[in-house]
Motif scaffolding. Structure first.
Motif, PDB file in Angstrom:
ATOM      1  N   SER A 296     -54.481  48.376  -1.274  1.00  0.00           N
ATOM      2  CA  SER A 296     -55.972  48.328  -1.578  1.00  0.00           C
ATOM      3  C   SER A 296     -56.204  47.092  -2.570  1.00  0.00           C
ATOM      4  O   SER A 296     -57.319  47.459  -2.913  1.00  0.00           O
ATOM      5  CB  SER A 296     -56.447  49.629  -1.746  1.00  0.00           C
ATOM      6  N   ASP A 297     -55.403  46.621  -3.051  1.00  0.00           N
ATOM      7  CA  ASP A 297     -55.867  45.808  -4.515  1.00  0.00           C
ATOM      8  C   ASP A 297     -55.376  44.130  -4.260  1.00  0.00           C
ATOM      9  O   ASP A 297     -54.184  43.853  -4.527  1.00  0.00           O
ATOM     10  CB  ASP A 297     -55.041  46.259  -5.688  1.00  0.00           C
TER      11      ASP A 297
ATOM     12  N   LYS B 110     -51.707  38.173  -4.774  1.00  0.00           N
ATOM     13  CA  LYS B 110     -50.925  36.959  -5.178  1.00  0.00           C
ATOM     14  C   LYS B 110     -51.533  35.885  -4.272  1.00  0.00           C
ATOM     15  O   LYS B 110     -50.761  34.581  -4.239  1.00  0.00           O
ATOM     16  CB  LYS B 110     -49.583  36.721  -5.187  1.00  0.00           C
ATOM     17  N   GLY B 111     -52.851  35.857  -3.710  1.00  0.00           N
ATOM     18  CA  GLY B 111     -53.554  35.037  -3.128  1.00  0.00           C
ATOM     19  C   GLY B 111     -53.088  34.703  -1.456  1.00  0.00           C
ATOM     20  O   GLY B 111     -53.514  33.672  -0.699  1.00  0.00           O
TER      21      GLY B 111
ATOM     22  N   ALA C 215     -52.499  36.992   8.138  1.00  0.00           N
ATOM     23  CA  ALA C 215     -52.285  35.669   8.674  1.00  0.00           C
ATOM     24  C   ALA C 215     -51.024  34.929   8.569  1.00  0.00           C
ATOM     25  O   ALA C 215     -50.331  34.547   9.288  1.00  0.00           O
ATOM     26  CB  ALA C 215     -53.597  34.588   8.025  1.00  0.00           C
ATOM     27  N   LEU C 216     -50.527  35.086   7.209  1.00  0.00           N
ATOM     28  CA  LEU C 216     -49.098  34.657   6.935  1.00  0.00           C
ATOM     29  C   LEU C 216     -48.199  35.455   7.728  1.00  0.00           C
ATOM     30  O   LEU C 216     -48.291  36.606   7.696  1.00  0.00           O
ATOM     31  CB  LEU C 216     -48.957  34.824   5.637  1.00  0.00           C
ATOM     32  N   THR C 217     -47.170  34.846   8.383  1.00  0.00           N
ATOM     33  CA  THR C 217     -46.168  35.577   8.827  1.00  0.00           C
ATOM     34  C   THR C 217     -44.968  35.831   7.976  1.00  0.00           C
ATOM     35  O   THR C 217     -45.014  35.449   6.782  1.00  0.00           O
ATOM     36  CB  THR C 217     -45.326  34.663  10.200  1.00  0.00           C
TER      37      THR C 217
ATOM     38  N   LEU D 266     -43.800  33.902   4.614  1.00  0.00           N
ATOM     39  CA  LEU D 266     -43.806  34.631   3.475  1.00  0.00           C
ATOM     40  C   LEU D 266     -42.345  34.167   2.783  1.00  0.00           C
ATOM     41  O   LEU D 266     -42.291  34.029   1.683  1.00  0.00           O
ATOM     42  CB  LEU D 266     -44.141  35.890   3.544  1.00  0.00           C
ATOM     43  N   TYR D 267     -41.573  34.480   3.510  1.00  0.00           N
ATOM     44  CA  TYR D 267     -40.149  34.416   2.981  1.00  0.00           C
ATOM     45  C   TYR D 267     -39.703  32.882   2.541  1.00  0.00           C
ATOM     46  O   TYR D 267     -39.389  32.612   1.493  1.00  0.00           O
ATOM     47  CB  TYR D 267     -38.959  34.625   4.171  1.00  0.00           C
ATOM     48  N   ALA D 268     -40.465  32.001   3.129  1.00  0.00           N
ATOM     49  CA  ALA D 268     -40.494  30.573   2.827  1.00  0.00           C
ATOM     50  C   ALA D 268     -40.767  30.325   1.709  1.00  0.00           C
ATOM     51  O   ALA D 268     -40.544  29.431   0.858  1.00  0.00           O
ATOM     52  CB  ALA D 268     -40.977  29.537   3.834  1.00  0.00           C
TER      53      ALA D 268
END
Length: 458
Positions: A165-166, A171-172, A177-179, A183-185
């Motif tokens: 919720s925050d 961290k942007g 959208a990001l898989t 994210l791991y990358a």
């Protein structure tokens, strides 16, 4: 001693009318019986067997031998048959997970005693490693080299700080959208690190999650690390003393407290449909009980389910703890699919006399996976090899059946079969989904404090 079974009320006339008739006393059916009884519904709960649990029953030594080795006397070297409880669908409960929240929501946690599980492990290149689940673990883990430890530590700090919720804690990153792969990358994580995070922490059973949005994966890893923080054992899991058979009985007891009626040993129980094909009751021994709708496991609804796969499970009796797991009395070991060249993960579940499920000095181990070939017995070999010497082994293959319809048209609400995982998150999601289809409302468990169950955990 285990809690007594719910007192069976004398069977009332079957010609009564109920809000719901529930067929099968598996965990899912008992969870729904409890929830709907608390909601004020009048429930009749029936089972073809003379014992609780359906497909997810816990069997004693006598029942186990009767099922797997009919006609053979159970051996005397294992002590009293009453001291054994073999889970047919072995699973641990996540300390902060949905099932614990459901236990607290219904106060069923007051009927059952739990014991924290000793450890969680993952297999890499044939070796068993303790699963690192936070920034401190990451630095100590022998799973990773020194530079990878630092990258993993950054990822774990991100997860620990993350609050859904925050947005400041995101961290942007747009996690819808990001898989997970992307994210791991961003953290520069290696394939092996992605492997244990995805399969041992986020508890994904295959690689499909990598190309889906990262938010569910992050929430799953956070659930794991929060559950881990509740216990000082190196594992996020808890397990009932006397085995999982305590769970259906606990929810059945709840339903009975609210006026639910129970009938076991009804082998001929069958759903009755009207001319429009709607479930309107259940018949048994020449009588019919009426209901607004019928709930049950797939075995009671022939023609209304389809098979989506199979699970192979091996039940093993050992005279020693599972090797390479620090002499632990209870463990979960995950073999990620990449490590065995499979499409899906394999799971090892270990418990012992410390949980009152077998004779003193003995251990139980279960290996389970989704069937991928025509030789399921051979598929579980990588898991069996981790166990050391096996005294007895029983292997069974179960179909995973799912309903074809959602129950809204024909008033037949059917649960899904149990998957190969050794945790309950998927099981409870099915129950919550059925609850919503039946009642039209979501069951909100967010305000339930799982710490309430900690009082009943050793």
């Amino acid at each position: 001693a285990p809690a007594p079974s719910p007192r069976l009320t004398p069977p009332p006339a079957m010609d009564q009318e109920y809000d719901a008739i529930i067929l099968g006393t598996g965990l899912k059916e008992c969870l729904l019986a409890g929830l709907l009884s608390v909601d004020g519904m009048k429930i009749l709960h029936m089972d073809r067997n003379s014992y609780y649990g359906g497909e997810s029953a816990s069997l004693n030594l006598k029942q186990l031998w009767a099922r797997f080795r009919p006609g053979e006397e159970e051996p005397t070297q294992y002590g009293r048959w009453q001291d054994w409880n073999f889970d047919m669908v072995p699973k641990f409960m996540m300390g902060n997970g949905l099932l614990v929240r459901l236990l607290v929501h219904t106060n069923v946690h007051n009927y059952i005693q739990f014991k924290a599980v000793d450890g969680s492990y993952v297999v890499k290149a044939g070796k068993t490693y303790k699963v690192p689940a936070n920034d401190i673990d990451a630095l100590k883990s022998s799973l990773m080299g020194i530079f990878e430890k630092r990258r993993a530590r950054s990822f774990f700090i991100f997860v620990q700080d993350y609050e859904e919720s925050d947005p400041k804690t995101h961290k942007g990153y747009n996690l819808d959208a990001l898989t997970s792969r992307e994210l791991y990358a961003k953290f520069g994580l290696e394939a092996n690190t992605m492997d244990f995070i995805g399969h041992s922490l986020a508890l994904q059973s295959d690689e499909a999650y990598l190309d889906r949005p990262a938010r569910p994966m992050i929430n799953a890893v956070k659930l794991y690390s929060e559950s881990l923080a509740r216990f000082d054992t190196g594992s996020p899991y808890i397990y009932p003393l006397y085995g999982l058979g305590e769970l259906p009985q606990g929810f059945a007891r709840l339903s009975a407290v609210y006026g639910g009626t129970y009938m076991l040993a009804k082998p001929d129980a069958a759903v009755v449909y009207n001319d429009a094909g709607k479930a309107v009751g259940v018949s048994s021994e020449g009588e019919t009980a009426k209901a607004k709708f019928v709930i049950g496991d797939p075995s009671y609804f022939p023609g209304k389910c389809r098979r989506v796969g199979q699970v192979v499970r091996a039940l093993c009796i050992l005279s020693h703890p599972i090797p390479n797991c620090g002499e632990s009395h209870s463990v979960q070991i995950i073999l990620p699919q990449k490590q065995t060249g499979r499409q899906t993960d394999m799971y090892v579940f270990g418990c012992s006399w410390a949980h009152n499920v077998c004779a003193k000095g003995k251990y139980l181990a279960f290996v389970s996976t989704t069937v991928e070939t025509a030789n399921p017995h051979l598929e579980i070999e990588p898991g069996l090899r981790l166990l050391g010497h096996i005294d007895e082994k029983f292997v069974h293959v179960s179909d995973i059946m799912v309903p074809i319809g959602d129950g809204k048209e024909d008033a037949a609400f059917i649960s899904c079969g149990y998957d190969a995982t050794t945790h309950f998150e998927t099981t409870v999601r099915d129950v919550l989904d059925m609850y919503k289809r039946i009642t039209g409302k979501d069951l909100d468990l967010s305000d339930k404090d799982p710490n309430a169950a900690a009082a009943t955990t050793e």
